[in-house]
Motif scaffolding. Structure first.
Motif, short mmCIF file in Angstrom:
data_model
loop_
_atom_site.label_atom_id
_atom_site.label_comp_id
_atom_site.label_asym_id
_atom_site.label_seq_id
_atom_site.Cartn_x
_atom_site.Cartn_y
_atom_site.Cartn_z
N PHE A 149 0.82 -1.20 0.00
CA PHE A 149 0.00 0.00 0.00
C PHE A 149 0.86 1.26 0.00
CE2 PHE A 149 -2.89 -3.12 2.03
CZ PHE A 149 -3.94 -3.03 1.13
N ARG A 150 2.10 1.13 0.47
CA ARG A 150 2.98 2.29 0.59
C ARG A 150 4.13 2.29 -0.41
NH1 ARG A 150 3.71 2.34 7.22
NH2 ARG A 150 1.49 2.62 7.74
N THR A 151 4.43 1.12 -0.96
CA THR A 151 5.60 0.99 -1.85
C THR A 151 5.14 0.70 -3.27
OG1 THR A 151 6.79 0.02 0.01
CG2 THR A 151 7.81 -0.15 -2.16
N LYS A 152 5.67 1.47 -4.20
CA LYS A 152 5.34 1.24 -5.61
C LYS A 152 6.10 0.03 -6.13
CE LYS A 152 4.43 6.08 -6.83
NZ LYS A 152 4.83 7.21 -7.71
N PRO A 153 5.50 -0.71 -7.06
CA PRO A 153 6.22 -1.84 -7.67
C PRO A 153 7.38 -1.33 -8.52
CG PRO A 153 4.14 -1.46 -8.80
CD PRO A 153 4.13 -0.57 -7.59
N PRO A 154 8.33 -2.20 -8.85
CA PRO A 154 9.44 -1.79 -9.72
C PRO A 154 8.93 -1.31 -11.08
CG PRO A 154 9.86 -3.92 -8.69
CD PRO A 154 8.43 -3.59 -8.41
N GLU A 155 9.78 -0.61 -11.81
CA GLU A 155 9.41 -0.15 -13.15
C GLU A 155 8.93 -1.33 -13.99
OE1 GLU A 155 12.47 2.08 -15.08
OE2 GLU A 155 13.02 3.11 -13.23
#
Length: 235
Positions: free
Chosen positions: A124-130
């Motif tokens: 919920f707080r961390t974006k997935p890798p590119e």
């Protein structure tokens, strides 16, 4: 296993799905919902996801075996994963987690901490890798997982447990490697297509469309794995 056998298995998979389309689709939806829900647990969510998904995937083969016998498959079959022998559970956990960690090695080798933050943090707080790196991770993980394709079928269709199922599954994969290649190419093509959706469609449309596409693909992939396994084990 010849190319013709693989195409026949694909046709048989469609036929199997047509026998109880709604029930098998619902079972696939339950599989995805349970697996994806576990992913939301901080820190250990992805570990739990892969472990539980490995048990449910084995039970999906039981669901398909019941359907192949002409009986209406019950959704409670998925819950019966808790009755699998402990040794079989450990083997399934290993077959699911090893490819995951092999995939993570890509982030380690490229020194990309965002992958580790995503998989072992809070989604919920961390974006997935590119997208590009995420796709590479998935392809590497797929390459690591494909050799274990016939391990769960060895348990369900051959009645093997633990190490015996692992051995028979690996041997079947070695003997019938063209079928594993077909599964790998099919899965890789699907991942590439899903990755391209946001580039060719509006983001909201792509996100909405990805859900039914994933359900339909997983539904077919389970059935395809089952029909290939029937041939691989000579049943």
């Amino acid at each position: 296993m010849s190319a013709l056998d693989i195409f026949r298995s694909a046709a048989e998979a469609f036929g199997l799905l047509a026998a109880f389309p709604l029930r098998l689709l619902l079972a696939t939806i339950v599989f995805i919902m349970v697996s994806e829900a576990l992913m939301l647990i901080p820190r250990v969510g992805f570990i739990l996801k892969f472990c539980v998904a490995s048990l449910l995937a084995a039970q999906m083969l039981v669901v398909l075996r019941v359907a192949a016998m002409g009986e209406v498959p019950k959704l409670r079959i998925l819950a019966e994963a808790v009755y699998l022998p402990p040794s079989s559970m450990l083997v399934l956990f290993g077959c699911a987690l090893l490819p995951f960690f092999i995939g993570l090695s890509y982030f380690a080798l490229t020194r990309r901490a965002d992958g580790f933050r995503f998989f072992f943090g809070n989604v919920f707080r961390t974006k997935p890798p590119e997208a590009k790196h995420f796709l590479i991770f998935k392809i590497i993980m797929l390459l690591g997982a494909v050799p274990f394709t016939y391990v769960a079928p060895a348990m369900v269709l051959k009645g093997q447990i633990g190490g015996n199922a692992l051995e028979q599954g690996l041997v079947a994969g070695l003997l019938y490697w063209p079928s594993l290649l077909a599964i790998m190419l099919l899965s890789a093509a699907f991942e590439f297509m899903m990755g391209r959706l946001p580039a060719v469609l509006p983001r909201k449309v792509a996100a909405t469309l990805s859900i039914p596409l994933l359900v339909l693909f997983m539904d077919f992939l389970f059935a395809f794995t089952y029909t290939l396994s029937i041939r691989a084990f000579g049943l």
